[in-house]
Design a protein around this motif. Structure first.
Motif, PDB file in Angstrom:
ATOM      1  N   LEU A   1      -4.137   7.333 -32.298  1.00  0.00           N
ATOM      2  CA  LEU A   1      -5.433   7.804 -31.815  1.00  0.00           C
ATOM      3  C   LEU A   1      -6.296   8.305 -32.972  1.00  0.00           C
ATOM      4  O   LEU A   1      -7.493   8.004 -33.044  1.00  0.00           O
TER       5      LEU A   1
ATOM      6  N   ARG B   1      -9.962   6.879 -34.163  1.00  0.00           N
ATOM      7  CA  ARG B   1     -11.130   7.774 -34.150  1.00  0.00           C
ATOM      8  C   ARG B   1     -11.745   7.930 -35.531  1.00  0.00           C
ATOM      9  O   ARG B   1     -12.928   8.265 -35.649  1.00  0.00           O
TER      10      ARG B   1
ATOM     11  N   LEU C   1     -10.583   4.009 -25.279  1.00  0.00           N
ATOM     12  CA  LEU C   1      -9.369   4.337 -26.031  1.00  0.00           C
ATOM     13  C   LEU C   1      -8.438   5.188 -25.172  1.00  0.00           C
ATOM     14  O   LEU C   1      -7.219   4.939 -25.128  1.00  0.00           O
TER      15      LEU C   1
END
Length: 227
Positions: free
Chosen positions: A139, A143, A155
């Protein structure tokens, strides 16, 4: 072999598939290295230009790479993949052309890409139960590129920010290039691939691939879109 991750790709075949595998230097169908071609007008060697995309093979991503969910088996994934493909209609675009996507080059659809987007969106949703949730590191990496509010929501829901309406069908040809190199490579690659680019481009099958411990993707199973 135990795969690190799985992915569902569109793997061009015939003359285009052979030319693309040679360009990248990795044949995902055969699971082997292949010699790079000599292409006039390149700003750098084919080996240097393709270092980043090589391990994935010559493909268009349909369902991005994912770890298999706990409690699921490869056999179950293959069975669900086959059932999905049997119920899904093939699609097409007018053709493919060499184009820039940000700093890298890819084959992109000409004309409407609605059919290709439909196939990708339904694939992502239909087989989502086989996807293990992304790790915190995954993640954070996504990002770091800077996501819009909608991409962040995608996402969170699907484990990848560039799906559904954010999806852009493309067959990656190079890693990121500075503008001067990108322009020269685009001209050279347009000439190189021109003899093998199909018109129309038909997406008639999907391929399930696995990632080995070296990070290279191999074809596991392919099925026709026959819905």
């Amino acid at each position: 072999m135990r795969w690190r991750r799985y992915a569902i790709y569109a793997l061009p075949d015939s003359a285009l598939g052979a030319a693309g595998a040679a360009w990248l230097g990795w044949d995902a169908r055969a699971g082997r290295d292949v010699p790079h071609p000599s292409v006039a007008g390149l700003p750098r060697s084919a080996e240097a230009l393709t270092e980043r995309p090589r391990r994935y093979g010559f493909h268009a991503t349909v369902k991005p790479p994912f770890r298999l969910a706990e409690g699921r088996s490869e056999a179950e994934l293959v069975a669900a993949f086959d059932a999905f493909c049997a119920a899904t209609e093939a699609g097409q675009a007018e053709g493919l052309t060499v184009a820039a996507i940000g700093p890298f080059l890819a084959l992109r659809p000409e004309g409407s890409a609605h059919d290709l987007g439909r196939i990708a969106a339904t694939t992502v949703a239909a087989l989502d139960a086989f996807r293990d949730p992304p790790s915190d590191a995954d993640l954070a990496r996504r990002r770091a590129a800077g996501l819009t509010e909608r991409q962040e929501a995608l996402l969170a829901r699907w484990g990848y920010p560039y799906v559904m309406e954010e999806f852009r069908f493309h067959v990656t040809l190079t890693g990121p290039l500075p503008p001067g190199d990108r322009e020269a490579a685009q001209v050279a690659l347009a000439a190189h691939f021109a003899p093998v680019l199909p018109r129309p481009y038909r997406l008639q099958a999907l391929a399930l691939l696995g990632e080995d411990d070296a990070g290279r993707f191999h074809l596991i199973h392919e099925a026709a879109l026959s819905g």
